[in-house]
Design a protein around this motif. Structure first.
Motif, PDB file in Angstrom:
ATOM      1  N   MET B   1       0.866  -1.200   0.000  1.00 33.75           N
ATOM      2  CA  MET B   1       0.000   0.000   0.000  1.00 33.75           C
ATOM      3  C   MET B   1       0.890   1.232   0.000  1.00 33.75           C
ATOM      4  N   ALA B   2       0.552   2.177  -0.834  1.00 35.29           N
ATOM      5  CA  ALA B   2       1.384   3.368  -1.021  1.00 35.29           C
ATOM      6  C   ALA B   2       1.686   4.080   0.287  1.00 35.29           C
ATOM      7  N   ASN B   3       0.665   4.165   1.155  1.00 41.28           N
ATOM      8  CA  ASN B   3       0.838   4.907   2.392  1.00 41.28           C
ATOM      9  C   ASN B   3       1.862   4.286   3.322  1.00 41.28           C
ATOM     10  N   ALA B   4       2.189   2.998   3.115  1.00 38.62           N
ATOM     11  CA  ALA B   4       3.129   2.326   4.013  1.00 38.62           C
ATOM     12  C   ALA B   4       4.570   2.505   3.563  1.00 38.62           C
ATOM     13  N   GLU B   5       4.786   3.120   2.398  1.00 35.86           N
ATOM     14  CA  GLU B   5       6.150   3.314   1.912  1.00 35.86           C
ATOM     15  C   GLU B   5       6.894   4.323   2.774  1.00 35.86           C
ATOM     16  N   HIS B   6       8.228   4.199   2.718  1.00 31.03           N
ATOM     17  CA  HIS B   6       9.096   5.022   3.553  1.00 31.03           C
ATOM     18  C   HIS B   6       8.959   6.512   3.210  1.00 31.03           C
ATOM     19  N   VAL B   7       8.868   7.326   4.268  1.00 25.94           N
ATOM     20  CA  VAL B   7       8.752   8.774   4.092  1.00 25.94           C
ATOM     21  C   VAL B   7       9.986   9.458   4.660  1.00 25.94           C
ATOM     22  N   ASN B  50      16.835  17.644  -5.456  1.00 23.26           N
ATOM     23  CA  ASN B  50      16.199  18.887  -5.893  1.00 23.26           C
ATOM     24  C   ASN B  50      17.166  19.693  -6.744  1.00 23.26           C
ATOM     25  N   PRO B  51      17.479  19.172  -7.941  1.00 24.28           N
ATOM     26  CA  PRO B  51      18.460  19.844  -8.793  1.00 24.28           C
ATOM     27  C   PRO B  51      17.951  21.186  -9.313  1.00 24.28           C
ATOM     28  N   VAL B  52      16.629  21.344  -9.417  1.00 20.49           N
ATOM     29  CA  VAL B  52      16.069  22.572  -9.973  1.00 20.49           C
ATOM     30  C   VAL B  52      16.291  23.759  -9.027  1.00 20.49           C
ATOM     31  N   HIS B  53      15.947  23.592  -7.762  1.00 18.00           N
ATOM     32  CA  HIS B  53      16.043  24.725  -6.832  1.00 18.00           C
ATOM     33  C   HIS B  53      17.132  24.570  -5.785  1.00 18.00           C
ATOM     34  N   LYS B  54      17.578  23.317  -5.527  1.00 16.01           N
ATOM     35  CA  LYS B  54      18.627  23.056  -4.528  1.00 16.01           C
ATOM     36  C   LYS B  54      18.232  23.600  -3.160  1.00 16.01           C
ATOM     37  N   LEU B  55      16.941  23.472  -2.808  1.00 17.61           N
ATOM     38  CA  LEU B  55      16.445  24.005  -1.545  1.00 17.61           C
ATOM     39  C   LEU B  55      15.737  22.930  -0.731  1.00 17.61           C
ATOM     40  N   VAL B  56      15.613  23.194   0.566  1.00 19.28           N
ATOM     41  CA  VAL B  56      14.737  22.383   1.420  1.00 19.28           C
ATOM     42  C   VAL B  56      13.426  23.144   1.574  1.00 19.28           C
ATOM     43  N   PRO B  57      12.316  22.468   1.838  1.00 10.95           N
ATOM     44  CA  PRO B  57      12.196  21.034   2.100  1.00 10.95           C
ATOM     45  C   PRO B  57      12.183  20.193   0.816  1.00 10.95           C
ATOM     46  N   VAL B  58      12.689  18.966   0.918  1.00 12.35           N
ATOM     47  CA  VAL B  58      12.495  17.983  -0.129  1.00 12.35           C
ATOM     48  C   VAL B  58      11.812  16.784   0.533  1.00 12.35           C
ATOM     49  N   PHE B  59      10.708  16.375  -0.043  1.00 13.95           N
ATOM     50  CA  PHE B  59       9.879  15.325   0.527  1.00 13.95           C
ATOM     51  C   PHE B  59      10.014  14.088  -0.331  1.00 13.95           C
ATOM     52  N   VAL B  60      10.295  12.963   0.318  1.00 12.01           N
ATOM     53  CA  VAL B  60      10.461  11.710  -0.432  1.00 12.01           C
ATOM     54  C   VAL B  60       9.487  10.675   0.112  1.00 12.01           C
ATOM     55  N   HIS B  61       8.681  10.121  -0.766  1.00 16.37           N
ATOM     56  CA  HIS B  61       7.718   9.094  -0.376  1.00 16.37           C
ATOM     57  C   HIS B  61       7.933   7.903  -1.284  1.00 16.37           C
ATOM     58  N   TYR B  75       0.161  17.348  -1.610  1.00 15.81           N
ATOM     59  CA  TYR B  75       0.420  15.923  -1.822  1.00 15.81           C
ATOM     60  C   TYR B  75       0.153  15.130  -0.551  1.00 15.81           C
ATOM     61  N   ILE B  76       0.654  15.634   0.566  1.00 17.15           N
ATOM     62  CA  ILE B  76       0.459  14.969   1.856  1.00 17.15           C
ATOM     63  C   ILE B  76      -1.032  14.850   2.164  1.00 17.15           C
ATOM     64  N   ASP B  77      -1.773  15.931   1.932  1.00 21.10           N
ATOM     65  CA  ASP B  77      -3.206  15.939   2.228  1.00 21.10           C
ATOM     66  C   ASP B  77      -3.970  14.954   1.355  1.00 21.10           C
ATOM     67  N   GLU B  78      -3.519  14.809   0.096  1.00 20.05           N
ATOM     68  CA  GLU B  78      -4.208  13.897  -0.826  1.00 20.05           C
ATOM     69  C   GLU B  78      -3.824  12.443  -0.601  1.00 20.05           C
ATOM     70  N   THR B  79      -2.673  12.213   0.017  1.00 14.73           N
ATOM     71  CA  THR B  79      -2.181  10.843   0.195  1.00 14.73           C
ATOM     72  C   THR B  79      -2.601  10.239   1.532  1.00 14.73           C
ATOM     73  N   TRP B  80      -2.566  11.062   2.592  1.00  9.75           N
ATOM     74  CA  TRP B  80      -2.988  10.609   3.915  1.00  9.75           C
ATOM     75  C   TRP B  80      -4.269  11.344   4.280  1.00  9.75           C
ATOM     76  N   LYS B  81      -5.394  10.589   4.277  1.00  7.99           N
ATOM     77  CA  LYS B  81      -6.703  11.234   4.342  1.00  7.99           C
ATOM     78  C   LYS B  81      -7.158  11.613   5.756  1.00  7.99           C
ATOM     79  N   GLN B  82      -6.483  11.101   6.782  1.00  9.44           N
ATOM     80  CA  GLN B  82      -6.895  11.449   8.135  1.00  9.44           C
ATOM     81  C   GLN B  82      -6.549  12.905   8.401  1.00  9.44           C
ATOM     82  N   CYS B  83      -7.322  13.537   9.271  1.00  8.84           N
ATOM     83  CA  CYS B  83      -7.123  14.942   9.614  1.00  8.84           C
ATOM     84  C   CYS B  83      -6.975  15.799   8.357  1.00  8.84           C
ATOM     85  N   PRO B  84      -8.020  15.887   7.539  1.00  3.48           N
ATOM     86  CA  PRO B  84      -7.915  16.638   6.282  1.00  3.48           C
ATOM     87  C   PRO B  84      -7.576  18.100   6.531  1.00  3.48           C
TER      88      PRO B  84
END
Lengths: 220, 225
Positions: B1-7, B50-61, B75-84
Motif C-alpha cells: 500500500m502506497a501509504n506504508a512506503e518510507h517517508v 532537488n536539482p532545480v532549486h537546490k532548496l529544502v524542504p524535499v519530501f520523499v515518499h 500531496y500529503i493531504d491527498e495521500t494521507w486522508k486522516q485529519c484533512p
C-alpha cells in the motif's frame, strides 16, 4: 445573468489561460474586457487585493490568480481534466506550473528590463531555466502527455507571447538550434485547436509590445 | 500500500518552509525520517533530489520526490486522508490557495526584507508588510483558525507568522504585529502556538534569534548593485 463570468484583458497570457481551460471544458461564460489603464469598479470590487485580471466569477463568488482559478475550474467542471488523478503526478504538474510563473517568467522579463551590462547575465539565467523546462518535456508530446494539461496551459507565455516579445524587441532567446525540443512543443501547441482559438492576434500583440518597449528607456 | 512506503524529509531546523511540512505530517500522524541539511554546505543527496532549486524542504515518499512546500502540503493531504487540511468545497479550496500565496508573497518576503534592511528601505518594507497583514486579519472573520474550528491548510501555510515573524521583529527592530491593530490575528497566533502538535514542533527561540541576527547582518552588509 450568466453563471460564469471572466474579467480579462485581450493581451494577458494569464487571462487567456483561464479562457483556454473554460473552452477546453465547454463551459459557457460571459467575457468582460478590462481596460487595465482604467480599471473598472467591477474589477476593483472583485479583486481588491491585487486589482488584476483574470478574475473568475462563479455564482457571484470571485476567484483571482490564474493558477488558483485553473485548479478551481478543474475541480468544478470534470470534462477534459487538466490535472492528473494521481497525487504524485498532480504534484509534478503543480511544481512545473509554479516553476514557470515564479522562475521562468521573471527571468525572461529580467532580460527586457535589465541594464546593458546586466543583460548577458540575465539571458544566461533565462536560458538555464528554459533548458530545465525543456528537459522536463523530453519526448512527450505535451507537458501533460498526449493532451494538454495544467503545465501546457501555464506555459502559454512560452508557447506564444515569447515569440511576440522576441519579434517586438529584437531579442532572441528561444530558437530551434538552442531549444529543439521546446520549439517542437511550441509548434504542436499553437496548432492545437483549443490553444489556437485562445490567442490574441499576433500583430496586434507585437504592436502593443513595441509601444511598451519604446516608451521605456530600454533599448536592446 | 502506497501509504506504508518510507517517508523522508530533508530539512533545515530554522526554515519555516520545512516546518510547515512537519506540522502537516505530525497532525496526520505520519511517520517520517528527518534529515537535517546544512543549507550552507549542501549535501550531494539534496542536490540530487532537488536539482532545480537546490532548496529544502524535499519530501520523499517511496520513489517519489517532491519539492516546494505548498506542493508537498497538498500531496500529503491527498495521500494521507486522516485529519484533512484542505477544505472540501472548491471555492474554499481556492481561497486557501489564494491566501497562502498572498501571505507568502506579500508578508513573508516583505518582512524578511524589512528585517534585513536599514533606514528608509526597512520602513518602506515594514509598511508594506503591515498593509498586507491588515488584509489577512480580515480573513479570520471571528474564526478560531483559518480552517474554522480546527487547524487547516491555510493555518499551516501561514503558521510561520505566529513564531518566525515576532522573532524577525525583534532581530530587525520592526513593529508589525500590533495586538491593538490585529486582535483576530493575535488571538489566532495564541491558539495556533498552543495546539499540542505545533507546540512540540517549534525550533528553540534563543537559537533562532542568534541565527537570524547572523543572517540579517550578512544580508545587509552585502554590496549593492
Amino acid at each position: 445573468m450568466a453563471e460564469v463570468k471572466l474579467l480579462g484583458a485581450w493581451g494577458s497570457p494569464f487571462s487567456r489561460r483561464v479562457e483556454m481551460a473554460l473552452k477546453l471544458k465547454g463551459v459557457e461564460y460571459e467575457y468582460i474586457e478590462e481596460d487595465l489603464g482604467n480599471k473598472s469598479p467591477l474589477l476593483l470590487k472583485y479583486n481588491p487585493i491585487h486589482k488584476k485580471v483574470p478574475v473568475l466569477l462563479h455564482n457571484g463568488k470571485p476567484i483571482a490568480e490564474s493558477l488558483v482559478i485553473l485548479e478551481y475550474i478543474d475541480e468544478t467542471w470534470k470534462t477534459n481534466p487538466i490535472l492528473p488523478d494521481d497525487p504524485y503526478d498532480k504534484a509534478m504538474a503543480r511544481f512545473w506550473a509554479k516553476f514557470l510563473d515564479d522562475t521562468c517568467m521573471p527571468a525572461i522579463w529580467q532580460i527586457m528590463w535589465s541594464k546593458e551590462n546586466q543583460r548577458e547575465k540575465a539571458i544566461e539565467e533565462a536560458i538555464q531555466h528554459l533548458k530545465t523546462l525543456e528537459n522536463e518535456l523530453k519526448d512527450k508530446r505535451f507537458f501533460g502527455g498526449e493532451t494538454i494539461g495544467l503545465v501546457d496551459i501555464a506555459a502559454n507565455f512560452i508557447g506564444f507571447w515569447l515569440g511576440a516579445v522576441q519579434e517586438a524587441s529584437g531579442m532572441e532567446l528561444v530558437n530551434k538550434e538552442r531549444f529543439p525540443v521546446l520549439c517542437r512543443w511550441i509548434d504542436e501547441y499553437v496548432n492545437c485547436s483549443v490553444v489556437k482559438q485562445n490567442l490574441p492576434p499576433r500583430d496586434k500583440l507585437i504592436a502593443f509590445l513595441q509601444s511598451r518597449f519604446s516608451a521605456s528607456s530600454w533599448k536592446y | 500500500m502506497a501509504n506504508a512506503e518510507h517517508v523522508k524529509l530533508l530539512g533545515f531546523w530554522a526554515s519555516p518552509f520545512v516546518r510547515r511540512v512537519e506540522w502537516a505530517l505530525k497532525l496526520k500522524g505520519v511517520d517520517y525520517e528527518y534529515i537535517e541539511e546544512d543549507i550552507f554546505n549542501k549535501s550531494s543527496q539534496l542536490l540530487e533530489l532537488n536539482p532545480v532549486h537546490k532548496l529544502v524542504p524535499v519530501f520523499v515518499h517511496g520513489e517519489r520526490v517532491i519539492a516546494e512546500s505548498f506542493v508537498v502540503l497538498e500531496y500529503i493531504d491527498e495521500t494521507w486522508k486522516q485529519c484533512p487540511l484542505m477544505p472540501q468545497d472548491p471555492h474554499e479550496r481556492a481561497m486557501a490557495r489564494f491566501w497562502s500565496k498572498f501571505v507568502e508573497e506579500k508578508i513573508l518576503f516583505a518582512s524578511w526584507k524589512s528585517m534585513c534592511s536599514l533606514g528608509e528601505e526597512k520602513e518602506k518594507a515594514a509598511k508594506l508588510t503591515v498593509d498586507a497583514v491588515e488584509k489577512i486579519e480580515g480573513e479570520l472573520k471571528g474564526k478560531r483558525f483559518f480552517g474554522g474550528e480546527s487547524i487547516g491548510y491555510l493555518d499551516i501555510a501561514v503558521g510561520w507568522m505566529s513564531y518566525w515573524l515576532p522573532i524577525w521583529e525583534e532581530v530587525g527592530s520592526m513593529k508589525i504585529l500590533d495586538p491593538l491593530q490585529f486582535p483576530a490575528l493575535t488571538s489566532w497566533m495564541r491558539n495556533f502556538l498552543e495546539h499540542p502538535v505545533i507546540k512540540e514542533n517549534l525550533p528553540p527561540r534563543d537559537k533562532m534569534i542568534i541565527y537570524f541576527q547572523k543572517r540579517s547582518q550578512e544580508f545587509s552588509s552585502r554590496p549593492r548593485g
